[in-house]
Design a protein around this motif. Structure first.
Motif, PDB file in Angstrom:
ATOM      1  N   THR A  10       0.831  -1.214   0.000  1.00  0.00           N
ATOM      2  CA  THR A  10       0.000   0.000   0.000  1.00  0.00           C
ATOM      3  C   THR A  10       0.861   1.257   0.000  1.00  0.00           C
ATOM      4  N   GLY A  11       2.182   1.081  -0.017  1.00  0.00           N
ATOM      5  CA  GLY A  11       3.077   2.230   0.018  1.00  0.00           C
ATOM      6  C   GLY A  11       3.208   2.903  -1.345  1.00  0.00           C
ATOM      7  N   ASN A  12       4.043   3.930  -1.381  1.00  0.00           N
ATOM      8  CA  ASN A  12       4.178   4.738  -2.602  1.00  0.00           C
ATOM      9  C   ASN A  12       4.634   3.893  -3.784  1.00  0.00           C
ATOM     10  N   VAL A  13       5.747   3.195  -3.615  1.00  0.00           N
ATOM     11  CA  VAL A  13       6.279   2.381  -4.713  1.00  0.00           C
ATOM     12  C   VAL A  13       5.456   1.099  -4.857  1.00  0.00           C
ATOM     13  N   ARG A  33      -1.882  -4.860   6.035  1.00  0.00           N
ATOM     14  CA  ARG A  33      -2.360  -4.903   7.419  1.00  0.00           C
ATOM     15  C   ARG A  33      -3.852  -4.699   7.504  1.00  0.00           C
ATOM     16  N   ASP A  51       1.246  -8.939   9.057  1.00  0.00           N
ATOM     17  CA  ASP A  51       1.987  -7.857   9.709  1.00  0.00           C
ATOM     18  C   ASP A  51       3.420  -8.323   9.877  1.00  0.00           C
ATOM     19  N   PHE A  52       4.379  -7.435   9.650  1.00  0.00           N
ATOM     20  CA  PHE A  52       5.788  -7.806   9.823  1.00  0.00           C
ATOM     21  C   PHE A  52       6.059  -8.306  11.237  1.00  0.00           C
ATOM     22  N   ASP A  74      10.163   3.307   6.670  1.00  0.00           N
ATOM     23  CA  ASP A  74      11.317   3.759   7.447  1.00  0.00           C
ATOM     24  C   ASP A  74      10.874   3.985   8.890  1.00  0.00           C
ATOM     25  N   LYS A  78      12.318  -0.731  11.267  1.00  0.00           N
ATOM     26  CA  LYS A  78      12.541  -1.149   9.874  1.00  0.00           C
ATOM     27  C   LYS A  78      13.449  -2.381   9.766  1.00  0.00           C
ATOM     28  N   SER A 101      16.118  -0.342  -1.510  1.00  0.00           N
ATOM     29  CA  SER A 101      17.080   0.258  -0.593  1.00  0.00           C
ATOM     30  C   SER A 101      17.178   1.747  -0.926  1.00  0.00           C
ATOM     31  N   HIS A 117      19.123   0.678   5.897  1.00  0.00           N
ATOM     32  CA  HIS A 117      19.229  -0.032   4.612  1.00  0.00           C
ATOM     33  C   HIS A 117      20.540  -0.814   4.528  1.00  0.00           C
ATOM     34  N   PHE A 139      13.581  10.766  -4.222  1.00  0.00           N
ATOM     35  CA  PHE A 139      12.287  10.613  -4.918  1.00  0.00           C
ATOM     36  C   PHE A 139      11.707  11.991  -5.273  1.00  0.00           C
ATOM     37  N   ASN A 142       9.110  13.356  -2.908  1.00  0.00           N
ATOM     38  CA  ASN A 142       9.429  14.107  -1.675  1.00  0.00           C
ATOM     39  C   ASN A 142       8.921  15.541  -1.785  1.00  0.00           C
TER      40      ASN A 142
HETATM   41  N1  LIG Z   1      12.001   9.324  -0.165  1.00  0.00           N
HETATM   42  C1  LIG Z   1      13.116   9.131  -0.849  1.00  0.00           C
HETATM   43  O1  LIG Z   1      13.691  10.060  -1.439  1.00  0.00           O
HETATM   44  C2  LIG Z   1      13.712   7.759  -0.919  1.00  0.00           C
HETATM   45  C3  LIG Z   1      14.814   7.546  -1.733  1.00  0.00           C
HETATM   46  C4  LIG Z   1      15.379   6.281  -1.802  1.00  0.00           C
HETATM   47  C5  LIG Z   1      14.828   5.231  -1.066  1.00  0.00           C
HETATM   48  N2  LIG Z   1      13.752   5.469  -0.280  1.00  0.00           N
HETATM   49  C6  LIG Z   1      13.234   4.338   0.516  1.00  0.00           C
HETATM   50  O2  LIG Z   1      11.949   3.978   0.058  1.00  0.00           O
HETATM   51  C7  LIG Z   1      11.325   3.241   1.113  1.00  0.00           C
HETATM   52  C8  LIG Z   1       9.884   3.661   1.264  1.00  0.00           C
HETATM   53  O3  LIG Z   1       9.181   3.253   0.133  1.00  0.00           O
HETATM   54  P1  LIG Z   1       7.689   3.709  -0.046  1.00  0.00           P
HETATM   55  O4  LIG Z   1       7.656   5.212   0.051  1.00  0.00           O
HETATM   56  O5  LIG Z   1       7.161   3.027  -1.238  1.00  0.00           O
HETATM   57  O6  LIG Z   1       7.033   3.074   1.263  1.00  0.00           O
HETATM   58  P2  LIG Z   1       5.912   3.698   2.196  1.00  0.00           P
HETATM   59  O7  LIG Z   1       4.970   4.508   1.363  1.00  0.00           O
HETATM   60  O8  LIG Z   1       6.571   4.301   3.383  1.00  0.00           O
HETATM   61  O9  LIG Z   1       5.117   2.386   2.627  1.00  0.00           O
HETATM   62  C9  LIG Z   1       5.434   1.617   3.732  1.00  0.00           C
HETATM   63  C10 LIG Z   1       4.636   0.333   3.650  1.00  0.00           C
HETATM   64  O10 LIG Z   1       4.963  -0.494   4.771  1.00  0.00           O
HETATM   65  C11 LIG Z   1       3.725  -1.018   5.290  1.00  0.00           C
HETATM   66  N3  LIG Z   1       3.883  -1.345   6.694  1.00  0.00           N
HETATM   67  C12 LIG Z   1       4.229  -0.499   7.711  1.00  0.00           C
HETATM   68  N4  LIG Z   1       4.280  -1.186   8.873  1.00  0.00           N
HETATM   69  C13 LIG Z   1       3.942  -2.465   8.586  1.00  0.00           C
HETATM   70  C14 LIG Z   1       3.802  -3.647   9.367  1.00  0.00           C
HETATM   71  N5  LIG Z   1       4.031  -3.648  10.699  1.00  0.00           N
HETATM   72  N6  LIG Z   1       3.458  -4.803   8.743  1.00  0.00           N
HETATM   73  C15 LIG Z   1       3.216  -4.812   7.409  1.00  0.00           C
HETATM   74  N7  LIG Z   1       3.317  -3.725   6.602  1.00  0.00           N
HETATM   75  C16 LIG Z   1       3.679  -2.570   7.198  1.00  0.00           C
HETATM   76  C17 LIG Z   1       2.732   0.103   5.068  1.00  0.00           C
HETATM   77  O11 LIG Z   1       1.431  -0.438   5.150  1.00  0.00           O
HETATM   78  P3  LIG Z   1       0.170   0.366   5.799  1.00  0.00           P
HETATM   79  O12 LIG Z   1      -0.578   0.898   4.589  1.00  0.00           O
HETATM   80  O13 LIG Z   1      -0.570  -0.699   6.520  1.00  0.00           O
HETATM   81  O14 LIG Z   1       0.728   1.442   6.680  1.00  0.00           O
HETATM   82  C18 LIG Z   1       3.117   0.548   3.653  1.00  0.00           C
HETATM   83  O15 LIG Z   1       2.548  -0.310   2.692  1.00  0.00           O
HETATM   84  C19 LIG Z   1      12.087   3.537   2.390  1.00  0.00           C
HETATM   85  O16 LIG Z   1      12.828   2.412   2.755  1.00  0.00           O
HETATM   86  C20 LIG Z   1      12.995   4.678   1.972  1.00  0.00           C
HETATM   87  O17 LIG Z   1      14.206   4.694   2.716  1.00  0.00           O
HETATM   88  C21 LIG Z   1      13.163   6.687  -0.194  1.00  0.00           C
END
Ligand SMILES: NC(=O)c1ccc[n+]([C@@H]2O[C@H](COP(=O)([O-])OP(=O)(O)OC[C@H]3O[C@@H](n4cnc5c(N)ncnc54)[C@H](OP(=O)(O)O)[C@@H]3O)[C@@H](O)[C@H]2O)c1
Length: 296
Positions: A10-13, A33, A51-52, A74, A78, A101, A117, A139, A142
């Motif tokens: 459900t996250g961004n990517v 979840r 759930d993790f 994050d 994590k 990562s 990471h 990203f 951001n």
């Molecule tokens: N922002 C940047 O510029 C950038 C650049 C490079 C890398 N990154 C990396 O990209 C990653 C984030 O990617 P994203 O933005 O696609 O992710 P995100 O939107 O933060 O999504 C996090 C996901 O984890 C799930 N989650 C959280 N807690 C959980 C649990 N206990 N059990 C199961 N699922 C759980 C969330 O589900 P729910 O919907 O249930 O909350 C959601 O689907 C990070 O590691 C970050 O370091 C970011």
């Protein structure tokens, strides 16, 4: 046929990745979840409720799965969350893990997310499952964190010292994840993912101006000017440290390198800032205030 488990679905990517894989007719299961909320976001994709923090739910979700996309939010949990998935996937005999990562991942980094990471990558390399590591740059999404303020003030303010960043569109990150999950020759690779060009925030402001039809200018803040803005956002300490640190990396030129991994893997150029600005123009545009109800 390979069945792919998407964590962080459900996250961004992750949400883009679910769509990418379904477009390619790949069998996909999304670990979620909250199945009701996830169904609204992911359509009729197969969902595994889990759930993790619940190892039994991970074992159930991995049943019949050959490939895993690894992404947890994050935060201080994590490393525990992602290593739990890695260990469960190794025990289940999964053939490949693709880990999201970040550029500058390093177990010795002073920036929390880069350190996490780095630690997870080390665990992944020790676990014995063939792995692909995707290390994206900054990203473009951001920028959405400050979109409402930009819409209000017409100013994009950031402590960049005029330096460039080869920002990436998360739709390209998801597309690369899909390719490396499905095609065979990628195991063992670390891919560094960037946009097509290293750009300044003045160029970002120009792209937003073109997309919104409103003049948006960039304002370069000093580190001292930026500090109270980060503090005012009332974020957790680790995130304030991460955000301030990321701009420090940017000012040192840590995001100004353009790589060829995205065009090589996708067979087309990476998406640029103009396309991002066009997609999200509304977020950077003042929204009309709702009319007050008519009085009798
Ligand atoms: N922002 C940047 O510029 C950038 C650049 C490079 C890398 N990154 C990396 O990209 C990653 C984030 O990617 P994203 O933005 O696609 O992710 P995100 O939107 O933060 O999504 C996090 C996901 O984890 C799930 N989650 C959280 N807690 C959980 C649990 N206990 N059990 C199961 N699922 C759980 C969330 O589900 P729910 O919907 O249930 O909350 C959601 O689907 C990070 O590691 C970050 O370091 C970011």
């Amino acid at each position: 046929m390979n069945r792919v488990l998407i964590t962080g679905a459900t996250g961004n990517v992750g949400a883009h990745l679910v769509r990418e894989l379904r477009t390619r007719s790949a069998p996909v299961r999304a670990l979620v979840r909250d199945p009701t909320a996830a169904a609204a976001r992911l359509g009729d994709a197969e969902l595994a409720h889990g759930d993790f923090d619940d190892p039994a739910s991970l074992r159930r979700a991995l049943d019949g799965v050959t490939r895993v996309y690894l992404c947890a939010a994050d935060g201080p949990r994590k490393v525990a969350h992602e290593t739990a998935v890695i260990d469960a996937a190794a025990a289940a005999g999964v053939e490949r893990i693709v880990k999201l990562s970040a550029l500058h991942a390093d177990p010795a980094s002073p920036l929390p997310a880069y350190r996490w990471h780095g630690e997870i990558e080390e665990h992944l390399h020790r676990c014995g499952v063939p792995a692909v590591v995707l290390r994206p740059a900054f990203f473009m999404t951001n920028l959405l964190m400050v979109a409402a303020g930009v819409a209000q003030t017409g100013t994009l303010a950031a402590p960049t010292a005029g330096r460039r960043a080869a920002m990436i569109d998360i739709r390209d990150v998801a597309a690369v994840a899909a390719v490396t999950l499905l095609a065979d020759p990628h195991a063992g690779h670390i891919y560094e993912l960037t946009g097509p060009k290293a750009i300044t925030f003045a160029e970002v402001a120009a792209a937003l101006t073109a997309a919104t039809g409103r003049r948006i200018t960039s304002l370069d803040l000093t580190e001292e000017q930026a500090r109270p803005r980060f503090a005012a956002a009332a974020l957790p300490d680790w995130l304030t440290t991460q955000l301030a640190g990321v701009f420090g990396v940017l000012r040192e030129g840590g995001f100004d390198r353009v790589t060829t991994d995205v065009p090589t893997l996708l067979g087309r150029p990476a998406r640029g800032i103009a396309e991002f600005a066009h997609t999200f123009a509304d977020a950077f545009t003042p929204q009309p205030t709702p009319a007050s109800p008519a009085t009798a």
